[in-house]
Design an enzyme around this catalytic site. Sequence first.
Site, PDB file in Angstrom:
ATOM      1  N   TYR A 152      49.530  46.451  28.292  1.00 18.62           N
ATOM      2  CA  TYR A 152      50.419  47.503  28.786  1.00 18.62           C
ATOM      3  C   TYR A 152      50.887  48.432  27.674  1.00 18.62           C
ATOM      4  O   TYR A 152      51.221  49.580  27.919  1.00 18.62           O
ATOM      5  CB  TYR A 152      51.652  46.883  29.452  1.00 18.62           C
ATOM      6  CG  TYR A 152      51.502  46.543  30.911  1.00 18.62           C
ATOM      7  CD1 TYR A 152      50.412  45.806  31.371  1.00 18.62           C
ATOM      8  CD2 TYR A 152      52.454  46.951  31.842  1.00 18.62           C
ATOM      9  CE1 TYR A 152      50.289  45.477  32.701  1.00 18.62           C
ATOM     10  CE2 TYR A 152      52.337  46.627  33.178  1.00 18.62           C
ATOM     11  CZ  TYR A 152      51.256  45.896  33.608  1.00 18.62           C
ATOM     12  OH  TYR A 152      51.141  45.577  34.928  1.00 18.62           O
ATOM     13  N   LYS A 195      42.175  34.254  28.899  1.00 19.18           N
ATOM     14  CA  LYS A 195      40.714  34.250  29.015  1.00 19.18           C
ATOM     15  C   LYS A 195      40.150  34.072  27.615  1.00 19.18           C
ATOM     16  O   LYS A 195      39.581  34.994  27.033  1.00 19.18           O
ATOM     17  CB  LYS A 195      40.220  35.556  29.650  1.00 19.18           C
ATOM     18  CG  LYS A 195      40.484  35.644  31.127  1.00 19.18           C
ATOM     19  CD  LYS A 195      39.355  35.402  32.079  1.00 19.18           C
ATOM     20  CE  LYS A 195      37.997  35.909  31.756  1.00 19.18           C
ATOM     21  NZ  LYS A 195      36.976  35.161  32.555  1.00 19.18           N
ATOM     22  N   ASP A 210      40.893  33.564  35.636  1.00 18.80           N
ATOM     23  CA  ASP A 210      40.167  33.671  36.915  1.00 18.80           C
ATOM     24  C   ASP A 210      40.218  32.344  37.667  1.00 18.80           C
ATOM     25  O   ASP A 210      40.444  32.307  38.888  1.00 18.80           O
ATOM     26  CB  ASP A 210      38.716  34.136  36.697  1.00 18.80           C
ATOM     27  CG  ASP A 210      37.967  33.313  35.657  1.00 18.80           C
ATOM     28  OD1 ASP A 210      38.600  32.559  34.896  1.00 18.80           O
ATOM     29  OD2 ASP A 210      36.721  33.432  35.613  1.00 18.80           O
ATOM     30  N   ASP A 265      50.939  39.940  35.844  1.00 18.57           N
ATOM     31  CA  ASP A 265      51.146  40.927  36.912  1.00 18.57           C
ATOM     32  C   ASP A 265      50.319  40.535  38.131  1.00 18.57           C
ATOM     33  O   ASP A 265      50.819  40.488  39.259  1.00 18.57           O
ATOM     34  CB  ASP A 265      50.740  42.307  36.387  1.00 18.57           C
ATOM     35  CG  ASP A 265      51.019  43.420  37.381  1.00 18.57           C
ATOM     36  OD1 ASP A 265      52.085  43.376  38.021  1.00 18.57           O
ATOM     37  OD2 ASP A 265      50.166  44.309  37.522  1.00 18.57           O
ATOM     38  N   ASP A 299      51.702  38.421  41.769  1.00 21.34           N
ATOM     39  CA  ASP A 299      51.548  38.988  43.116  1.00 21.34           C
ATOM     40  C   ASP A 299      50.815  37.987  44.013  1.00 21.34           C
ATOM     41  O   ASP A 299      51.191  37.777  45.169  1.00 21.34           O
ATOM     42  CB  ASP A 299      50.754  40.300  43.087  1.00 21.34           C
ATOM     43  CG  ASP A 299      51.665  41.519  43.087  1.00 21.34           C
ATOM     44  OD1 ASP A 299      52.810  41.399  42.592  1.00 21.34           O
ATOM     45  OD2 ASP A 299      51.246  42.588  43.570  1.00 21.34           O
TER      46      ASP A 299
HETATM   47  C1  IPM Z   1      55.585  44.693  38.382  1.00 20.83           C
HETATM   48  C2  IPM Z   1      55.061  46.076  38.675  1.00 20.83           C
HETATM   49  C3  IPM Z   1      55.101  46.874  37.401  1.00 20.83           C
HETATM   50  C4  IPM Z   1      54.151  46.230  36.415  1.00 20.83           C
HETATM   51  C5  IPM Z   1      54.798  48.372  37.551  1.00 20.83           C
HETATM   52  C6  IPM Z   1      55.735  49.023  38.549  1.00 20.83           C
HETATM   53  C7  IPM Z   1      54.840  49.088  36.226  1.00 20.83           C
HETATM   54  O1  IPM Z   1      53.785  45.982  39.235  1.00 20.83           O
HETATM   55  O2  IPM Z   1      56.755  44.596  37.943  1.00 20.83           O
HETATM   56  O3  IPM Z   1      54.853  43.735  38.584  1.00 20.83           O
HETATM   57  O4  IPM Z   1      52.937  46.425  36.484  1.00 20.83           O
HETATM   58  O5  IPM Z   1      54.637  45.480  35.561  1.00 20.83           O
HETATM   59 MG    MG Z   2      53.114  44.014  39.633  1.00 17.57          MG
END
Ligand code: IPM
Ligand code: MG
Length: 370
Positions: free
Chosen positions: A143, A194, A227, A251, A255
């Site tokens: 990032y 990885k 993975d 990230d 999710d």
């Molecule tokens: C998260 C979001 C952020 C990230 C974005 C909004 C920059 O997806 O907090 O997971 O990628 O970190």
């Molecule tokens: Mg995110």
Amino acid sequence: MVLNKKLLVLPGDGIGPEVMREAGRVVGWLGRRRGISFDISEDLVGGASIDAHGVPIRDEVVEAALASDAVLFGAVGGPQWDKVPFGNRPEVAILRLRQELGLFANLRPATVLDPLVDSSTLKPEVVRGLDIMIVRETVGGIYFGEPRGIETLPDGSRRGVNTEVYTTSEIERVARVAFELARRRGNAVCSVEKCNVMESGLLWRQVVTALHARDYPDVALTHMLADNCAMQLVRNPRQFDVIVTGNLFGDLLSDLASMLTGSLGMLPSATLGTLRPDGRRPALYEPIHGSAPDIAGLGQANPLAQILSLAMLLRYSFGLDEEARLVEQACVNVLGTGLRTADIMSPGKARVGTVVMGEAVLRELDKLVA
Ligand code: IPM
Ligand code: MG
């Protein structure tokens, strides 16, 4: 009990302000019923700040965040701002706060509450009782790594570059957070990278292994390729206790893990920085869900992740464990009464909107302290 703690509230965009309003009611309840009050200020971030001030976050807001004891954040972004220049987009607000406050450890729980076991797309027997904590590094890795950018090559074609970088100390400090947390939970850490293709991943594995041997031999440590971890999270998620990983993998995996629980709308998160000499630890709390522009303003959003983020804030920043537990229990009890927002709706339950859900949490809180 007046805490005199400074709390900065940043609702942001989309459903952010709607769900923050409900968290605000819980703050009000804490004042009325528990005598706990904060020194609260509120400001704009994200698209709302772009519209009002031309930038996703003003320097004053960053300074206010630095001077506060905790930040409660909503969500940023939306299609209205798709055309703003890349470096000025709404997401820059959260990235800048993470960087300037040094918020390196993002704690993302994925827990399946019993009343919601049927909301998951996975079978109940796979997810019942699930309780994972993902510790994601948030101020390093790809990032922020340099070099980065888009350049034009001599032949006129273009080249986009981002760089994955991790140093020993960056890996150690986030791994420490994971080991310490594990000791208070299931005592197991799975470190994810990885290392089969990336040197930064190889270093990650070496540093975590050495730190474990040195300071945390009592914690069970395993390593997994990212993975494979994605696959294992869907196949048998209960094998995990604490997962520690870098920014980008964290990230994605967080999710994925959140969806095991059936609703992004349920999950809070905390991002913690380094303990300062004055005893304060910078910290930001936000729901994992985004600004959900498709349902913004419709009064349908689930406020529970924002309210549960407030509970995490009470626990981690202010040591108010009892109040944190009350708020969490009130959320579970509301679900137990059969109320559901659209995102967690299932047959036979009563569908309600944001405000009714928020009011129901207050009612359950009243009952818990009656
Ligand atoms: C998260 C979001 C952020 C990230 C974005 C909004 C920059 O997806 O907090 O997971 O990628 O970190
Ligand atoms: Mg995110």
